[in-house]
Write an enzyme that holds these catalytic residues in place. Structure first.
Site, PDB file in Angstrom:
ATOM      1  N   GLY A 131      -8.558   1.654  -1.713  1.00  0.00           N
ATOM      2  CA  GLY A 131      -9.569   0.779  -2.294  1.00  0.00           C
ATOM      3  C   GLY A 131     -10.990   1.274  -2.322  1.00  0.00           C
ATOM      4  CD  GLU A 136      -1.465   2.059   1.171  1.00  0.00           C
ATOM      5  OE1 GLU A 136      -0.420   2.586   1.579  1.00  0.00           O
ATOM      6  OE2 GLU A 136      -1.551   0.876   0.799  1.00  0.00           O
ATOM      7  N   GLY A 156      -6.380   6.024  -3.872  1.00  0.00           N
ATOM      8  CA  GLY A 156      -6.023   6.599  -5.168  1.00  0.00           C
ATOM      9  C   GLY A 156      -7.281   6.982  -5.925  1.00  0.00           C
ATOM     10  NE  ARG A 157     -11.153   2.441  -8.173  1.00  0.00           N
ATOM     11  CZ  ARG A 157     -10.774   1.724  -9.246  1.00  0.00           C
ATOM     12  NH1 ARG A 157     -11.129   2.102 -10.444  1.00  0.00           N
ATOM     13  NH2 ARG A 157     -10.061   0.629  -9.091  1.00  0.00           N
ATOM     14  NE  ARG A 172     -10.375   1.611 -14.137  1.00  0.00           N
ATOM     15  CZ  ARG A 172     -11.618   1.321 -13.866  1.00  0.00           C
ATOM     16  NH1 ARG A 172     -12.594   1.897 -14.523  1.00  0.00           N
ATOM     17  NH2 ARG A 172     -11.894   0.457 -12.916  1.00  0.00           N
ATOM     18  CE1 TYR A 219      -8.139  -4.425 -14.156  1.00  0.00           C
ATOM     19  CE2 TYR A 219      -8.499  -2.150 -14.786  1.00  0.00           C
ATOM     20  CZ  TYR A 219      -7.681  -3.127 -14.277  1.00  0.00           C
ATOM     21  OH  TYR A 219      -6.422  -2.790 -13.873  1.00  0.00           O
ATOM     22  CB  CYS A 259      -5.071  -3.249 -35.226  1.00  0.00           C
ATOM     23  SG  CYS A 259      -4.915  -1.860 -36.321  1.00  0.00           S
ATOM     24  CD  GLU A 260      -5.232  -6.163 -29.093  1.00  0.00           C
ATOM     25  OE1 GLU A 260      -6.011  -6.843 -28.408  1.00  0.00           O
ATOM     26  OE2 GLU A 260      -4.038  -6.011 -28.834  1.00  0.00           O
ATOM     27  CE1 TYR A 318      -4.580   2.594 -10.025  1.00  0.00           C
ATOM     28  CE2 TYR A 318      -6.843   3.090  -9.392  1.00  0.00           C
ATOM     29  CZ  TYR A 318      -5.541   2.768  -9.052  1.00  0.00           C
ATOM     30  OH  TYR A 318      -5.206   2.634  -7.741  1.00  0.00           O
TER      31      TYR A 318
HETATM   32  N1  LLP Z   1      -2.333   0.792  -1.873  1.00  0.00           N
HETATM   33  C1  LLP Z   1      -1.847  -0.259  -2.546  1.00  0.00           C
HETATM   34  C2  LLP Z   1      -0.808  -1.067  -1.923  1.00  0.00           C
HETATM   35  C3  LLP Z   1      -2.359  -0.568  -3.822  1.00  0.00           C
HETATM   36  O1  LLP Z   1      -1.872  -1.625  -4.476  1.00  0.00           O
HETATM   37  C4  LLP Z   1      -3.372   0.237  -4.390  1.00  0.00           C
HETATM   38  C5  LLP Z   1      -3.926  -0.067  -5.714  1.00  0.00           C
HETATM   39  C6  LLP Z   1      -3.829   1.357  -3.655  1.00  0.00           C
HETATM   40  C7  LLP Z   1      -3.291   1.585  -2.387  1.00  0.00           C
HETATM   41  C8  LLP Z   1      -4.863   2.293  -4.178  1.00  0.00           C
HETATM   42  O2  LLP Z   1      -6.086   1.691  -4.425  1.00  0.00           O
HETATM   43  P1  LLP Z   1      -7.333   2.596  -4.812  1.00  0.00           P
HETATM   44  O3  LLP Z   1      -7.661   3.465  -3.632  1.00  0.00           O
HETATM   45  O4  LLP Z   1      -6.957   3.442  -5.973  1.00  0.00           O
HETATM   46  O5  LLP Z   1      -8.399   1.637  -5.133  1.00  0.00           O
HETATM   47  N2  LLP Z   1      -5.904  -0.505 -12.456  1.00  0.00           N
HETATM   48  C9  LLP Z   1      -7.039  -0.852 -11.635  1.00  0.00           C
HETATM   49  C10 LLP Z   1      -6.786  -0.575 -10.172  1.00  0.00           C
HETATM   50  C11 LLP Z   1      -5.562  -1.256  -9.621  1.00  0.00           C
HETATM   51  C12 LLP Z   1      -5.273  -0.893  -8.188  1.00  0.00           C
HETATM   52  C13 LLP Z   1      -3.940  -1.396  -7.757  1.00  0.00           C
HETATM   53  N3  LLP Z   1      -3.576  -1.068  -6.417  1.00  0.00           N
HETATM   54  C14 LLP Z   1      -8.265  -0.145 -12.174  1.00  0.00           C
HETATM   55  O6  LLP Z   1      -8.164   0.585 -13.163  1.00  0.00           O
HETATM   56  O7  LLP Z   1      -9.362  -0.347 -11.663  1.00  0.00           O
END
Ligand code: LLP
Length: 416
Positions: free
Chosen positions: A239, A273, A275-276, A312, A316, A341-342, A370
């Site tokens: 997160g 964990e 991701g971003r 995105r 969002y 087409c939106e 993402y």
């Molecule tokens: N762990 C779990 C259980 C998750 O559901 C997620 C993200 C992460 C870790 C990784 O979160 P991060 O570090 O990437 O923030 N599509 C959206 C983001 C959705 C995130 C869903 N879960 C966007 O483009 O902002």
């Protein structure tokens, strides 16, 4: 040096001019910087130094095999949420002993695949899932290592769609119910409860949601240990936000330092964990301008990438900086829109954008997380290609889709 920077009159990814990639690979194309992935991963990993820890990469952010391989080679673990992601991480060479599996709706088949690979932990999100997992283990003579995903009821202060740790969200188990479930865990004879997991949301830009949620979850770890459980893992989730515009976001070190005493007190191995944070800044989406168009007061830059390529902004209202691949300072107030087409198909709205002409290439920044992973074939548009850059070298790591792939698996029955 920034992994994406202007040099010699154009925007480069590491040592490679993006114009060179656009000319050879076409657009729209995602371009990833290996150096940026490595830097972000290493920064996270070193923030936890002094603690027994494992940085897992949230595969959903960007599951390209080359991205995964790069992170596996750095020693990362993986956070997965589906059988498909398990397949990807195994293909990419991750050690299954470093794989954690979250998600509210794991199917029997997905649970079986995780058991088959002997992954590190199932992050279990409900009593029903625990029961199901236990039954499967009993039937097939297996044991499962389990962490309970708790819902600490904390608002991460982020976009409503990506906040996951409030009481009303579908994720996790409320702390008191987790305690009650743990007390009954002996009824489940084939699972070992050895971890506590939380994940409160994504693109978090403040420390307080982390300090508050970790306090609650770490409190549960302590309580379980007092009651005789052997809790070995505490997963603080992902997160951590990145600056898309001018947001002030905590560094990994600031995050870990703010919660370090609580993490230490658990005496467990700490997992995260992200991701971003790892992939977001490591990628751009290159798109070419097809047309310029004026409509009354409005000025549109119509590009060959749309909401199906990068969702995105539409989903969002997310902000992504837009840069010109050829260094050119002139700007215009315009909307950058795609061909879909939106009216919701835009990449930037009412913004000062590069005053690009038809044929010019633009780079949509911070699109490594993402981006491709949320791309679709809407409007029967082939998904874009993907490229990885390392130093002065680059390679296509996913070919652009072609029309035949759009109808793959479709059948016209004989009765038509
Ligand atoms: N762990 C779990 C259980 C998750 O559901 C997620 C993200 C992460 C870790 C990784 O979160 P991060 O570090 O990437 O923030 N599509 C959206 C983001 C959705 C995130 C869903 N879960 C966007 O483009 O902002």
């Amino acid at each position: 040096m920034d992994d994406f920077h202007y040099e010699g009159g154009g925007l480069r990814c590491e040592g490679v001019p993006l114009s060179e990639i656009a000319a050879a690979a076409g657009t729209p194309t995602y371009v990833y910087s290996h150096a940026a992935l490595e830097r972000a991963y290493t920064e996270l990993d070193s923030a936890f130094s002094g603690l027994d820890h494992l940085v897992c990469y949230a595969v959903k952010a960007n599951g390209n095999l080359a991205v995964l391989r790069a992170l596996a080679a750095l020693g990362a673990g993986a956070d997965i949420v589906s059988g498909g992601e398990l397949y990807r991480v195994m293909r990419a060479g991750f050690d299954p002993k470093k794989v954690v599996f979250a998600g509210v709706g794991k199917t029997e088949q997905e649970l079986m695949s995780g058991l088959g690979e002997r992954i590190l932990l199932f992050n279990v999100e409900s009593a029903s899932e625990l029961e199901h997992l236990d039954r499967l283990c009993a039937r097939f003579g297996k044991r499962a290592r389990v962490a309970l995903r708790v819902n600490p009821d904390v608002d991460a202060g982020t976009h409503d769609h990506v906040a996951t740790g409030r009481g009303r969200d579908k994720f996790g188990i409320p702390v008191d119910e987790a305690l009650a479930l743990a007390e009954r865990v002996e009824d489940y004879r084939c699972v070992d409860l050895i971890g506590i997991h939380q994940h409160i949301g994504s693109q978090i830009t403040k420390l307080t949601p982390y300090t508050e949620s970790v306090e609650r979850s770490a409190g549960l770890v302590a309580e379980l240990e007092t009651r005789g459980f052997d809790i070995r893992y505490f997963n603080i989730g992902g997160g951590l936000g990145i600056p898309y515009k001018d947001e002030e976001t905590p560094t990994p070190k600031e995050l870990v330092d703010a919660i370090r005493p609580m993490l230490e007190a658990t005496g467990t191995k700490i997992l995260c964990e992200m991701g971003r944070y790892i992939a977001g800044g490591a990628g751009v989406l290159m798109t070419s301008v097809i047309y310029r168009k004026k409509s009354g007061e409005k000025s549109f830059i119509v590009a060959d990438a749309g909401m199906n390529d990068l969702l995105r902004p539409s989903l969002y209202d997310a902000h992504h900086e837009v840069l010109s691949v050829d260094e050119d300072g002139s700007v215009a107030n315009a909307d950058l829109v795609g061909p879909v087409c939106e009216s919701g198909d835009y990449l930037a709205r009412d913004r000062e954008l590069p005053d690009a002409s038809e044929g010019d290439v633009l780079a949509i920044m911070d699109a490594g997380a993402y981006g491709f992973s949320m791309a679709s074939n809407y409007n029967s548009r082939p998904r874009p290609g993907e490229v990885m850059v390392k130093g002065d070298s680059w390679a296509v790591v996913r070919e652009r889709e072609h029309s035949a792939e759009l109808v793959k698996g479709e059948l016209v029955p004989a009765f038509l």
